[in-house]
Enzyme design. Structure first.
Site, PDB file in Angstrom:
ATOM      1  N   SER A 194       0.815  -1.210   0.000  1.00 11.39           N
ATOM      2  CA  SER A 194       0.000   0.000   0.000  1.00 11.39           C
ATOM      3  C   SER A 194       0.852   1.266   0.000  1.00 11.39           C
ATOM      4  CB  SER A 194      -0.886   0.001   1.243  1.00 11.39           C
ATOM      5  OG  SER A 194      -1.535   1.241   1.408  1.00 11.39           O
ATOM      6  N   GLY A 227      -3.771   3.783   0.860  1.00  8.13           N
ATOM      7  CA  GLY A 227      -4.598   3.920   2.054  1.00  8.13           C
ATOM      8  C   GLY A 227      -5.859   4.716   1.779  1.00  8.13           C
ATOM      9  N   CYS A 241      -2.448   4.726  12.482  1.00  7.77           N
ATOM     10  CA  CYS A 241      -3.118   6.035  12.445  1.00  7.77           C
ATOM     11  C   CYS A 241      -3.257   6.617  13.848  1.00  7.77           C
ATOM     12  CB  CYS A 241      -4.507   5.882  11.832  1.00  7.77           C
ATOM     13  SG  CYS A 241      -4.489   5.214  10.177  1.00  7.77           S
ATOM     14  N   GLY A 291       7.416  -2.507  -1.288  1.00  7.28           N
ATOM     15  CA  GLY A 291       6.944  -1.136  -1.380  1.00  7.28           C
ATOM     16  C   GLY A 291       7.962  -0.167  -1.917  1.00  7.28           C
TER      17      GLY A 291
END
Length: 304
Positions: free
Chosen positions: A22, A47, A131, A266
């Site tokens: 992601s 995200g 988060c 990633g």
């Protein structure tokens, strides 16, 4: 030829263990993409939040020795745009798509999971618990087992999709974190997310990033990520997806041998868009060289 397929999630078999991570591969809709998504085991989209987000102020990215600092701030068009624009595209693909979700409250996580449930083209959810929890003074949801479990439980209760929880390394005990989300119903865990870091411009005498701190990824974090994957794989029964600094096939094989069932690539893909495909081929070549016929002979090999 060796069989690279893996059973990652309930009812979901991947053609190989390499997944696009992601935040580094967008939504897969780029017309001139150098990496063919059909050759990957799975693809995790950027995200996604309940409402559109503009992201953090510039500058948001900085290269470091053997790594990358980023403070993008979850810039995205919001869940409704993802469902309307991208899900119809994904529905025609053979490669499974995981939607990474992020929120500022447990209720928001549940709403996101409910909204994405049964949407054609979406195979699973990856829950970002790095988060800030607004109700808890902006501490990461993943900083304590209790808050991580609360998010996992809420998401599982709101969706029929398989749920992967992406663990933050910014915690005192990542094993306890993994066990907590497993007990709360997670179908798999992925780790690690980025390490918190920063840089200072000594001429301007100010932090380089507009957000002051950011997430460190890339080769520099690989030894930390590998150690955490090894520990977690020995402590939970659900599949583990290893990520953090995987740049080459050799890196991926280390994570698989540590006990990961799959790996996410990633930052390496930002430097070399073909890195994920090259890693798939490298795993295959290794298995041929060592006369391995299936992934079970490779997964956890360093633990036996």
């Amino acid at each position: 030829m060796p069989d690279l397929s893996i059973q990652l999630l309930p009812g979901l078999k991947l053609k190989n263990p390499v997944i696009a991570a992601s935040g580094t591969a967008g939504y897969g809709d780029e017309p001139n993409r150098l990496c063919d998504i059909a050759d990957l085991g799975a693809f995790v989209c950027k995200g996604t939040t309940l409402k559109p987000r503009a992201g953090n102020p510039q500058p948001r990215i900085m290269e470091t020795p053997y790594g990358l600092l980023n403070a993008i701030g979850l810039q995205n068009p919001g869940v409704e745009a993802v469902i309307e624009k991208y899900a119809p595209l994904w529905a025609g693909w053979t490669t499974p798509i995981f939607v990474n979700i992020a929120a500022e409250s447990v209720d928001e996580y549940a709403k996101l999971a409910h909204r994405l449930d049964k949407v054609p083209g979406i195979a699973a959810l990856e829950v970002n618990i790095s988060c800030p929890n607004v109700a808890a003074g902006c501490l990461e949801f993943g900083s304590t087992p209790e808050s991580a479990a609360a998010v996992t439980r809420a998401v599982k209760n709101a969706t029929s999709l398989p749920v992967i929880v992406k663990l933050t390394p910014n915690t005192s005990d990542i094993v306890a974190l993994a066990q907590a989300v497993e007990s709360a119903g997670a179908d798999a865990v992925s780790l690690i997310n980025t390490l918190r870091g920063m840089a200072i411009d000594i001429k301007k005498r100010k932090p380089v990033l507009g957000n002051i701190t950011g997430g460190l990824s890339g080769s520099a974090v690989k030894p930390v990520a590998l150690a955490m994957v090894y520990r977690v794989a020995g402590a939970v029964k659900v599949p583990v997806i290893g990520c953090g600094g995987i740049t080459t096939g050799e890196d991926a094989i280390e994570f698989l041998m540590a006990g990961a069932t799959a790996v996410e690539v990633g930052t390496a893909a930002l430097v070399n868009p073909r890195a994920p495909i090259e890693i798939v081929k490298s795993i295959e070549n290794y298995m041929l060289e060592w006369k391995l016929t299936e992934m079970s002979q490779l997964i956890g090999a360093a633990r036996r």
